[in-house]
Design a protein around this motif. Sequence first.
Motif, PDB file in Angstrom:
ATOM      1  N   LEU A 103       0.722  -1.113  -0.304  1.00  0.00           N
ATOM      2  CA  LEU A 103      -0.314   0.107  -0.144  1.00  0.00           C
ATOM      3  C   LEU A 103       1.292   0.888   0.085  1.00  0.00           C
ATOM      4  N   LEU A 107       2.002   4.920  -3.314  1.00  0.00           N
ATOM      5  CA  LEU A 107       1.209   5.457  -3.040  1.00  0.00           C
ATOM      6  C   LEU A 107       1.585   7.310  -3.132  1.00  0.00           C
ATOM      7  N   CYS A 128      -9.428  -3.556  -1.053  1.00  0.00           N
ATOM      8  CA  CYS A 128      -8.465  -3.346  -0.248  1.00  0.00           C
ATOM      9  C   CYS A 128      -9.074  -3.971   0.957  1.00  0.00           C
ATOM     10  N   CYS A 196      -2.154   5.928   4.355  1.00  0.00           N
ATOM     11  CA  CYS A 196      -2.850   5.324   3.418  1.00  0.00           C
ATOM     12  C   CYS A 196      -4.053   5.891   3.088  1.00  0.00           C
ATOM     13  N   ARG A 201      -4.209   6.226  -3.680  1.00  0.00           N
ATOM     14  CA  ARG A 201      -4.132   4.381  -4.051  1.00  0.00           C
ATOM     15  C   ARG A 201      -4.928   4.630  -5.497  1.00  0.00           C
TER      16      ARG A 201
END
Length: 274
Positions: A103, A107, A128, A196, A201
């Motif tokens: 992840l 990014l 996810c 995140c 993403r």
Amino acid sequence: MSEEEELVARAVDGDKTALAEVVHQLQDPLYRLALRMVWRPADAEDATQEILIRVITRLATWRAEAKLLTWAYRVGVNYLLNLRRQTPQEAHGVSLDDFREGLADGLATADYTGPEARLLAEEVRLSCSQALLQCLERGERVAFVLGEVFELPSPDAAWILDTTPAAYRKRLERARQRIRAFMESTCGLVNPEAFCRCARRVDKAVAVGRINPKRPAFATHPVNGRTVAEAAEQMYKLHGAAGVLRAHPDYAAPQARTDAILALLRSGRFPMLE
């Protein structure tokens, strides 16, 4: 005799309308269970078909020791725990640490603002959380799904898993701790200080084929009940790791697959229904 017992009795006696009603009542919950365990909708459809056939052909053995859906979950869990087909994470031995590193890789520094930005950010979130569950070994995964996602009482979940409530709670707590630690350190929806963000993403997820912008698998999936927007609204109210993983819409099993299952059950291949 309860309405549920009467319905099952009629189905076992060959009443096609009752049989269709049993399938109708069970298909979506079993599909949601399969989807959480195998990740991809196509694989979940295949698993649901196999589970439903097992449920229907064993229907005469149901003695109302639990609700019909609870009993069907037990049949489904047994099938899913012993499924030979592996998810990509299982096949490659992807751990939660590996998933966290993935992840972080690629990014973006800013939110995605391209076409269908909100839809694709939702697709990233839903995909996810599905992939995250696959990083748990199957026993922990199913315990987490039953307890935290489906919110079943411990006695029911323990009965489904054919274990004691104490053993089930211990397994569930291990899964909770692992998921909580991951989400607190990784997911901005749970911890604003985590790195995140779904909207950051999108580009990477598209580039590596994790999501298909032309055909989102989860954000546009047919539902029967709670929608994507309603599930997301609930997530923001609940907060926390469990809230994020629970906040999927009420996915519906594809009607074409349901019709195929009923056709198979009526084909004469199954002695109970001849």
